[in-house]
Design an enzyme around this catalytic site. Structure first.
Site, mmCIF file in Angstrom:
data_model
loop_
_atom_site.group_PDB
_atom_site.id
_atom_site.type_symbol
_atom_site.label_atom_id
_atom_site.label_comp_id
_atom_site.label_asym_id
_atom_site.label_seq_id
_atom_site.Cartn_x
_atom_site.Cartn_y
_atom_site.Cartn_z
ATOM 1 N N GLU A 70 0.832 -1.203 0.000
ATOM 2 C CA GLU A 70 0.000 0.000 0.000
ATOM 3 C C GLU A 70 0.867 1.253 0.000
ATOM 4 O O GLU A 70 1.831 1.363 0.765
ATOM 5 C CB GLU A 70 -0.896 0.048 1.241
ATOM 6 C CG GLU A 70 -1.730 1.341 1.275
ATOM 7 C CD GLU A 70 -2.481 1.564 2.581
ATOM 8 O OE1 GLU A 70 -2.357 0.740 3.504
ATOM 9 O OE2 GLU A 70 -3.191 2.582 2.661
ATOM 10 N N ASP A 138 9.842 6.094 14.964
ATOM 11 C CA ASP A 138 9.703 7.515 14.678
ATOM 12 C C ASP A 138 10.106 8.280 15.935
ATOM 13 O O ASP A 138 9.533 8.071 17.004
ATOM 14 C CB ASP A 138 8.232 7.793 14.311
ATOM 15 C CG ASP A 138 7.979 9.262 13.997
ATOM 16 O OD1 ASP A 138 6.856 9.575 13.573
ATOM 17 O OD2 ASP A 138 8.893 10.102 14.167
ATOM 18 N N ASP A 140 10.802 12.148 17.392
ATOM 19 C CA ASP A 140 10.474 13.520 17.056
ATOM 20 C C ASP A 140 11.026 14.431 18.141
ATOM 21 O O ASP A 140 10.753 14.211 19.320
ATOM 22 C CB ASP A 140 8.947 13.608 17.002
ATOM 23 C CG ASP A 140 8.456 14.928 16.481
ATOM 24 O OD1 ASP A 140 9.094 15.956 16.756
ATOM 25 O OD2 ASP A 140 7.420 14.921 15.797
ATOM 26 N N CYS A 157 17.879 23.060 16.126
ATOM 27 C CA CYS A 157 19.146 23.738 15.853
ATOM 28 C C CYS A 157 20.282 22.802 16.204
ATOM 29 O O CYS A 157 20.047 21.686 16.673
ATOM 30 C CB CYS A 157 19.252 25.024 16.683
ATOM 31 S SG CYS A 157 19.454 24.699 18.445
ATOM 32 N N CYS A 160 20.347 21.360 19.955
ATOM 33 C CA CYS A 160 19.482 20.280 20.422
ATOM 34 C C CYS A 160 19.431 19.081 19.474
ATOM 35 O O CYS A 160 19.070 17.978 19.901
ATOM 36 C CB CYS A 160 18.068 20.802 20.680
ATOM 37 S SG CYS A 160 17.335 21.669 19.289
ATOM 38 N N ARG A 191 12.019 17.662 9.058
ATOM 39 C CA ARG A 191 11.868 18.862 9.890
ATOM 40 C C ARG A 191 12.540 18.676 11.231
ATOM 41 O O ARG A 191 13.556 19.255 11.530
ATOM 42 C CB ARG A 191 10.391 19.204 10.046
ATOM 43 C CG ARG A 191 10.178 20.538 10.740
ATOM 44 C CD ARG A 191 8.812 21.111 10.536
ATOM 45 N NE ARG A 191 7.748 20.278 11.096
ATOM 46 C CZ ARG A 191 6.544 20.759 11.458
ATOM 47 N NH1 ARG A 191 6.280 22.030 11.350
ATOM 48 N NH2 ARG A 191 5.627 19.941 11.903
ATOM 49 N N ARG A 192 11.952 17.791 12.044
ATOM 50 C CA ARG A 192 12.428 17.779 13.422
ATOM 51 C C ARG A 192 12.638 16.386 13.992
ATOM 52 O O ARG A 192 12.568 16.212 15.204
ATOM 53 C CB ARG A 192 11.421 18.510 14.293
ATOM 54 C CG ARG A 192 10.071 17.843 14.242
ATOM 55 C CD ARG A 192 9.003 18.648 14.923
ATOM 56 N NE ARG A 192 7.797 17.834 15.055
ATOM 57 C CZ ARG A 192 6.602 18.342 15.258
ATOM 58 N NH1 ARG A 192 6.441 19.634 15.372
ATOM 59 N NH2 ARG A 192 5.567 17.538 15.377
ATOM 60 N N GLY A 193 12.841 15.412 13.148
ATOM 61 C CA GLY A 193 13.042 14.094 13.723
ATOM 62 C C GLY A 193 13.665 13.124 12.754
ATOM 63 O O GLY A 193 14.156 13.508 11.682
ATOM 64 N N VAL A 194 13.641 11.866 13.181
ATOM 65 C CA VAL A 194 14.201 10.810 12.336
ATOM 66 C C VAL A 194 13.245 9.634 12.302
ATOM 67 O O VAL A 194 12.482 9.397 13.235
ATOM 68 C CB VAL A 194 15.577 10.335 12.862
ATOM 69 C CG1 VAL A 194 16.599 11.439 12.753
ATOM 70 C CG2 VAL A 194 15.484 9.832 14.284
ATOM 71 N N LEU A 353 1.064 3.736 8.648
ATOM 72 C CA LEU A 353 1.718 4.313 7.462
ATOM 73 C C LEU A 353 2.851 5.233 7.889
ATOM 74 O O LEU A 353 2.750 5.927 8.893
ATOM 75 C CB LEU A 353 0.688 5.119 6.655
ATOM 76 C CG LEU A 353 -0.445 4.295 6.044
ATOM 77 C CD1 LEU A 353 -1.652 5.162 5.763
ATOM 78 C CD2 LEU A 353 0.035 3.657 4.757
#
Lengths: 452, 452
Positions: A70, A138, A140, A157, A160, A191-194, A353
Site C-alpha cells: 500500500e 519515529d 520527534d 538547531c 538540540c 523537519r524535526r526528527g528521524v 503508514l
C-alpha cells in the site's frame, strides 16, 4: 539563497545560462514538485527496495509482491488517498508524476492487492490483512521540549539536534547487537526528527505482538507533563542494554554536551527540575542550599553546570546513601534527559503508514534524506538540501553530459549513492539469497515427499 | 497411547515419574459412560476451585498449594496409569462442554492454563525438558562454553530484576527473541544477535504460552465439530451429559449458614413467603397444611432450613409444632427427633448432610404422597402455573418460565422466577436453593435496608 526578481513566478526554470538566472526562490509548491518527481526523485530505487528482490528473474520470486504494497498520497489541498498500489515501476512513477503528491506514505504489504480489498472479508478465511511490514520507529524532537531550552516545537538547531543523534546511536546499536537486524535505514524526517526502517525479512514478518515487545524493550521514558518521575530504574543494576546505552552514549553526551549547552543547572528554574527527581528531600535541600549560596560566586573557571553536576553526583553516589531510590538516581536523571523517546504507536502496528524517504517536507522544503548511523554525529539538519536548492543545482548542472542520473548533478546525488551502496545493495543481495534458499528448500521438500 | 510412550521414564526402582499430558489428541480408549461424567465432574471441581482461588486474589505460592490440594482431592489415583487416563479423558470431555460459547471457552482456557502452569512448575527439570522437546519448542540448551561467555550479562539481567545470580550449573535456553515477546518486553532476558537467553524458571511461561495457544485453537475446532456433527449424533447419549455438566452443581454446600446468620422460628413464616424458592415454599406450605411430610420432603426442607440458619433447637421445635396435630410429642421424640439431630451432625458419624443442590433435587424420583423434588419438573403444567401466579409472577413471565420448563431447563425456569419475583436480573443462574435464599435476602435488604 538569493532571489532574483527576474525569476519570480516563472514556471520555466530550466535556463542554460549559468549564474543568477538559475536561482530558484525558496518554496514548496506543485510546480517545483513536478520537476522534482520528474527528474530527481529516485523512483527506480524505491521500486527495487520495495520489491525486496522479487523482480521476476528467479523462479522463486513472488510476482505479486510489489503489487500488494500500500502507498498513500497526500495531494495538494490536503486530499488524502489511501490503498494506492502499483504493479510495476512504470505504474508507480507515472502515478507519482501525474498526481504530484505533497507527501507519499508507505504502508504494509497486504495478503492481496489493496485495490481489490473490497472483494475480501475482514474476518474468516478469506481476508484482507497485512502480511509484511518493515519494523519502523519515529523519533520527534518536539517530544523533548521539556529538556531543550534553545528551541521549542517544530524548530531545531545544532544545540538540540544531538538528542536525535544519540537516539540513533542507542537504538541502532541495539537493533544490530541485541536483535540481530542488519538492514536498517535511518532517514531524516524533513523537519524535526528521524525515522528508522528495519527491513530484514525477519523484521518484516514480525507480528503486532512482537513489534510491541520490541517497542516496550526500548520504552524507558514514561513521561507526560503531569508525571514528575518519568524514568524509573529499579533493580540493583541496569539491564545490559540500558547499561551499555548509558556508558557508551548517554553519560558522555549528557556530561559533555547537553549539560553545559542547555545550562541545565545554571539557573534555579532549571536546576529545580533536576532536584525534583531526587527522592530524598534532605539531599535535594542540601544541594539547593549550596547552589543558592553559590549563585553569584564563580570561583572556578569551570562551567557552573559541570561543577554542580559533580557535587550532585558525589552526594548521591557516596557510600552513605542507603535509600533504595537513590541508588540509580544519577542514571535516572541522565536517562530522563537523553534516553530516546519513541512514538510507541508507530512501531506497534503493521498497518501504520510512514512517510517515504526522499519525500520533501512541505513546511521546510527539505528532502527526507538517509542518515548514516555510523556518522550520525556529522549530520546537520540545517544543511539538508531543500527542494528549491536542488532545482537550482539542477539548472546549473545542465551542461554535464557524463552524469548518469539527474540527481548526480545535485546535492541529492550523495544521498542516493549512500542509499544504494550502504543499504539497498546489501539488502537486495540478502533478499536474493533468501528467495533462492527458500525455493531450493521447497524443491527439496517436494522431492522428499515423492520419494518412497 | 501417544502420551505414555514418550514419557515412559522410570527411576532406578521402577517408579513412574508423574506425567503431564499436553492433550494433543483424544485418547483411543473405551470409557464407561459413568466415568465420562464423573471424571469430568472431578476435574471441574479442580477448575472451579482454581477459579475461586483466583477470584479471591490468591498469590502464586498460595495458588500452587491450592492446585496441589485440589488435584489430590479430586484426581488422584493409586495407579499412575489410571490417573493419567482420568486426566486426559476428563480434559477432553470438558472441552466438549466448554467449547460452545466464547465465554465458556475463555473461562476453560484460563483455568486449564493456570492448572497446567502450576503442574509444570512442580515437575522436575528433567521432566520439564522432556516435555519441552515433546512440544517441539525451538529451544536449545546453552552449552557450558557459551554460558561462561555470557555469564556476566545473565547475572546483570538477574540482578536488574532483584534476583540472585544464576548458579554455576544453571540451565539456560537460547531462543529466537520472537518466541518470547513477554520477556523481551519487560527486559527480563539478555538478548544477543536475535537470541534471547531464557532462564529455566522463565521457560515455564514459554511452555505455558504454547499450551495456551494450542488449547485455544483446539477449542475452536472442537466447537465446529460439536455443532456440525457430535451434538446431533450423541443427542441421546453424551449430549445431555455434556449440557448438564456445565451447570452441574459444584459450588458451596451451604451447610454452614452464612451472612444472615440465624433465622429463628418466628422469622420463618415471613421469609418463606419472600425468599424461599418454589420447591421449598411448596414443602413449607405442605407441612403447614398436612402437618406431615414424608422422609424425602423432611430431608429436603430440613437441610435447607439448616443452611438458611435455623438452629437445631429451633428446628426441633418447628417440626414438633407443625407435626403436633398428627404426632404426639413422645412419638415425635422417638421417631423424628433423632433424624433431625442427625442432620445437624449431632448423632452418629457426621457425614455429608449438606443441603441438596438443584441437580440433586431435580433428579429425585417421587413416590405417592411425596412433595419434594423440583416443581418445575414434577408439577403438572396447570399446577405449576397456579403456583407461579401465587408467587406473584406476572403472566408474561409465567410464559417465559413455562417455555424453559418445556425445554427441560428447570434451573433456568427457577432463575426467571427469581427475576420476576424480585424485579431484578440474576446473571449467575440458580444452582442451589440456599443460593436462591441468600440472594433473595440480599436483594430485599438492599431495597428495604433491612432483612425482610
Amino acid at each position: 539563497m538569493t532571489k532574483e526578481e527576474a525569476d519570480n513566478g516563472r514556471d520555466d526554470m530550466v535556463i542554460d545560462v549559468p549564474g543568477q538566472a538559475n536561482a530558484v526562490p525558496d518554496g514548496f509548491n506543485a510546480n517545483y514538485l513536478r520537476i522534482y518527481y520528474g527528474k530527481l526523485f529516485p523512483h527506480a530505487d524505491m521500486f527495487k527496495w520495495m520489491s525486496y528482490g522479487n523482480d521476476g528473474k528467479h523462479p522463486g520470486c513472488d510476482k505479486s509482491y510489489f503489487g500488494r504494497r500500500e502507498f498513500s498520497f497526500t495531494l495538494e489541498n490536503d486530499i488524502y488517498i489511501r490503498f494506492q498500489s502499483f504493479n510495476s515501476v512504470t505504474e508507480l512513477e507515472n502515478s507519482i508524476k501525474e498526481k504530484c503528491p505533497f507527501k507519499i506514505d508507505i504502508g504494509p504489504v497486504y495478503s492481496v492487492d489493496p485495490a481489490k480489498r473490497h472483494a475480501y472479508a475482514q474476518s474468516g478465511d478469506n481476508v484482507f490483512t497485512p502480511v509484511e511490514r518493515e519494523l519502523v520507529f519515529d523519533i520527534d524532537i518536539s517530544d523533548y521540549d521539556d529538556v531543550r531550552y534553545c528551541c521549542t516545537g517544530a524548530d531545531v538547531c545544532l544545540e538540540c539536534w544531538p538528542l536525535m543523534t544519540i537516539a540513533i546511536k542507542v537504538i541502532d546499536t541495539s537493533l544490530r547487537d541485541d536483535f540481530g537486524f542488519n538492514h536498517i535505514l535511518w532517514v531524516y524526517s524533513g523537519r524535526r526528527g528521524v525515522h528508522c526502517w528495519v527491513c530484514d525479512g525477519k523484521a518484516r514478518r514480525l507480528t503486532n505482538e512482537q513489534r510491541a515487545a520490541i517497542a516496550d524493550y526500548f520504552h524507558v521514558y514514561k513521561g507526560n507533563e503531569n508525571s514528575q518521575k518519568k524514568i524509573s530504574l529499579p533493580g540493583l543494576v541496569l539491564h545490559p542494554f540500558l547499561a551499555r546505552s548509558y556508558t557508551e552514549v548517554l553519560k558522555g553526551f549528557f556530561e559533555a554536551k547537553l549539560l553545559p549547552n542547555q545550562n541545565l543547572l545554571a539557573s534555579e528554574e532549571r536546576y529545580e527540575k533536576i532536584l525534583e527527581m531526587i527522592p530524598d528531600a534532605s539531599v535535594a535541600s542540601e544541594l539547593r542550599r549550596r547552589w543558592q549560596e553559590n549563585k553569584r560566586a564563580s570561583m572556578s573557571k569551570d562551567d557552573i553546570n559541570i561543577v554542580r553536576w559533580e557535587q550532585l553526583k558525589s552526594i548521591l553516589q557516596s557510600g552513605k546513601q542507603k535509600m533504595q531510590g537513590l541508588r540509580r538516581c544519577v542514571e535516572e536523571i541522565v536517562f530522563s534527559y537523553t534516553y530516546p523517546r519513541l512514538d510507541m504507536e508507530v512501531s506497534r502496528h503493521m498497518n501504520h503508514l510512514l512517510k517515504a524517504p526522499f519525500c520533501v517536507h512541505p513546511k521546510t522544503g527539505r528532502v527526507c534524506v538517509p542518515i548514516d548511523p555510523n556518522n550520525c554525529d556529522e549530520f546537520d539538519p540545517t544543511t539538508v538540501p531543500t527542494l528549491s536548492q536542488l532545482l537550482e543545482e539542477q539548472n546549473r548542472g545542465g551542461l554535464r553530459q557524463d552524469a548518469e542520473n539527474e540527481w548526480d548533478r545535485t546535492s541529492l546525488g550523495e544521498s542516493v549513492a549512500f542509499f544504494r551502496t550502504s543499504f539497498l545493495q546489501p539488502l537486495l543481495k540478502s533478499c536474493k539469497e533468501e528467495i533462492e534458499n527458500s525455493y531450493n528448500a521447497k524443491l527439496q521438500q517436494s522431492k522428499n515427499d515423492l520419494s518412497w | 497411547m501417544e502420551v505414555f510412550q514418550s514419557h515412559r521414564k522410570s527411576s532406578s526402582n521402577n517408579v513412574f515419574v508423574s506425567i503431564l499430558p499436553f492433550y494433543r489428541s483424544a485418547p483411543p480408549l473405551e470409557v464407561r459412560l459413568e466415568d465420562f461424567e464423573f471424571f469430568a465432574m472431578d476435574r471441574l471441581r479442580v477448575l472451579k476451585g482454581i477459579s475461586d482461588g483466583l477470584c479471591r486474589g490468591k498469590k502464586p505460592e498460595e495458588m500452587e498449594k491450592l492446585v496441589v490440594d485440589l488435584w489430590k482431592a479430586n484426581m488422584r489415583h493409586p495407579q499412575a496409569v489410571e490417573e493419567v487416563n482420568k486426566d486426559i479423558i476428563s480434559h477432553f470431555v470438558l472441552r466438549l462442554v466448554y467449547c460452545r460459547t466464547e465465554e465458556l471457552r475463555k473461562w476453560f482456557l484460563s483455568m486449564e492454563t493456570t492448572l497446567f502452569r502450576h503442574r509444570f512448575r512442580l515437575e522436575s527439570s528433567e521432566a520439564q525438558r522432556a516435555l519441552m522437546s515433546e512440544f517441539k519448542l525451538p529451544y536449545k540448551a546453552v552449552s557450558n562454553a557459551e554460558f561462561e561467555s555470557v555469564k556476566d550479562k545473565l547475572g546483570q539481567v538477574a540482578r536488574s530484576m532483584g534476583q540472585n545470580l544464576p548458579a554455576a550449573d544453571a540451565i539456560f535456553y537460547k531462543v529466537p527473541f520472537e518466541e518470547v515477546p513477554d520477556l523481551v518486553s519487560g527486559r527480563r532476558v539478555f538478548i544477543h544477535k536475535g537470541h534471547a537467553y531464557v532462564a529455566m524458571n522463565q521457560v515455564v511461561s514459554l511452555v505455558v504460552t504454547q499450551f495456551r495457544s494450542y488449547i485455544s485453537k483446539a477449542l475452536i475446532l472442537t466447537n465446529r465439530k460439536w455443532t456440525s456433527t457430535i451434538r446431533e449424533q450423541e443427542k441421546d447419549r453424551l449430549t445431555p451429559i455434556v449440557e448438564a455438566l456445565c451447570t452441574s452443581y459444584l459450588g458451596p454446600d451451604y451447610s454452614q449458614p452464612q451472612e444472615f446468620g440465624e433465622i429463628s422460628i418466628k422469622d420463618i413464616d415471613q421469609v418463606a413467603k419472600t425468599s424461599f424458592p418454589l420447591c421449598m415454599r411448596h414443602l413449607f406450605e405442605k407441612v403447614k397444611e398436612d402437618h406431615h411430610l414424608k422422609h424425602g420432603g423432611r430431608m429436603q426442607l430440613g437441610l435447607f432450613l439448616k443452611g438458611v440458619g435455623l438452629k437445631l433447637d429451633d428446628a426441633l421445635a418447628f417440626w414438633k409444632a407443625e407435626f403436633a396435630p398428627k404426632v404426639s410429642a413422645e412419638r415425635f421424640d422417638k421417631e423424628y427427633a433423632y433424624n433431625i439431630r442427625h442432620n445437624y451432625g449431632r448423632e452418629g458419624k457426621r457425614t455429608d448432610y449438606t443441603p441438596y443442590s438443584c441437580q440433586k433435587i431435580i433428579s429425585v424420583t417421587l413416590g405417592i404422597g411425596d412433595h419434594h423434588g423440583c416443581p418445575y419438573r414434577h408439577f403438572s403444567e396447570e399446577n405449576l402455573r397456579a403456583a407461579l401466579v401465587r408467587m406473584g409472577v406476572s403472566s408474561r413471565a409465567v410464559e417465559d418460565v413455562m417455555d424453559k420448563v418445556h425445554n427441560r431447563h428447570y434451573q433456568l425456569a427457577c432463575t426467571l422466577t427469581f427475576e420476576a419475583v424480585h424485579g431484578s436480573s440474576y446473571d449467575a443462574g440458580i444452582n442451589h436453593p440456599n443460593q436462591y435464599f441468600i440472594d433473595s435476602q440480599r436483594v430485599l435488604q438492599s431495597k428495604n435496608g433491612s432483612v425482610a
